[in-house]
Design an enzyme around this catalytic site. Structure first.
Site, PDB file in Angstrom:
ATOM      1  N   HIS A 132     -18.669  73.598  19.834  1.00 40.89           N
ATOM      2  CA  HIS A 132     -19.938  72.101  19.354  1.00 40.89           C
ATOM      3  C   HIS A 132     -20.352  72.545  17.799  1.00 40.89           C
ATOM      4  CE1 HIS A 132     -19.506  71.208  23.594  1.00 40.89           C
ATOM      5  NE2 HIS A 132     -19.741  69.775  23.172  1.00 40.89           N
ATOM      6  N   LYS A 136     -26.489  72.029  17.815  1.00 38.84           N
ATOM      7  CA  LYS A 136     -26.396  72.051  19.725  1.00 38.84           C
ATOM      8  C   LYS A 136     -27.051  73.127  19.775  1.00 38.84           C
ATOM      9  CE  LYS A 136     -23.205  71.597  23.920  1.00 38.84           C
ATOM     10  NZ  LYS A 136     -24.653  70.547  23.973  1.00 38.84           N
TER      11      LYS A 136
END
Length: 246
Positions: A132, A136
């Site tokens: 990600h 994140k």
């Protein structure tokens, strides 16, 4: 009927997307835009609540919504089985409202998890690599956790996968005995790859998100299901009629 929605985490990337969708829809209006660290009193009077905050904040947001009798849709990661259990307890034995927790609003991601659960009983070696964007805050991702849990469940009596040297930190975090490796990188939005190892072969189930637009249909689907939901529902797959289990 038009439902008003209080969006918590409205200033973030997903909150901005969801607010735009709600405003453009014909069946929802924005009741309040609430930041992740703002007082939650502004949700009072909303028909529905959409939580797109942070893992450390999300449980308190959902608890506050239940206390006020407001159905809640949760798109925040970090919802463990223990946290879900607390929500079930708060809703009670005869729930009069619903809470929907969606680890991933992408249809492709939900289908990839379904395929991984179908394949899991047939391989002894399984690992997950998920990546990600650098911002994140949690790892493993909620999608990876749900994928691993559903694969472990689908294995039934076969039990844990083969995961040698699990004591070494580089082997990842085990979820349901399945090693999960998390990458947080600039230039990445969201990717997950489930790798199955068998005798003389490997199988890969891969999904890549290249645009936040992939979440739009799932957000609206879940919001539209929320007014008629009772109790706790986990996963967009349930709303789509595919429960993620073989």
């Amino acid at each position: 009927m038009v439902h008003s929605v209080a969006v918590v985490g409205a200033t973030g990337r997903m909150g901005t997307l969801a607010t735009r969708l709600i405003e453009a829809s014909g069946d929802f209006t924005v009741h309040a835009r609430i930041g992740s660290r703002d007082p939650l009193d502004a949700m009072q009077g909303a028909d529905l609540l959409l939580d797109l905050t942070l893992p450390a904040v999300s449980p308190d947001v959902v608890s506050a919504a239940i206390e006020r009798g407001i159905p809640a849709l949760v798109g925040t990661s970090g919802w463990t089985s223990e946290r879900l259990g607390r929500v079930r307890t708060q809703l009670g034995d005869d729930p009069q409202l619903g809470v929907i927790v969606v680890p991933n609003f992408s249809l492709g991601s939900v289908l990839a998890t379904r395929l991984a659960a179908l394949a899991a009983p047939w391989f002894e070696s399984i690992e997950i690599i998920e990546a990600h964007h650098a911002g994140k805050s949690d790892s493993p991702s909620g999608t990876a956790i749900r994928t691993a849990e559903l694969m472990a469940e689908s294995r039934g009596e076969r039990g844990p996968v083969a995961a040698p040297h699990a004591d070494q930190r580089a082997r990842g975090q085990q979820v349901g005995s399945i090693p999960v490796h998390s990458l947080r990188l600039d230039g990445v939005l969201a990717e997950q790859q489930v790798i199955f190892g068998g005798v003389g072969e490997t199988l890969r189930v891969s999904h890549q998100t290249v645009s936040d637009a992939s979440y739009e249909a799932g957000i609206l689907l879940a919001l539209r299901a929320l007014p008629d939901t009772r109790g706790l529902v986990v996963g967009l797959d349930t709303l789509l009629g595919i429960d993620g289990r073989p």
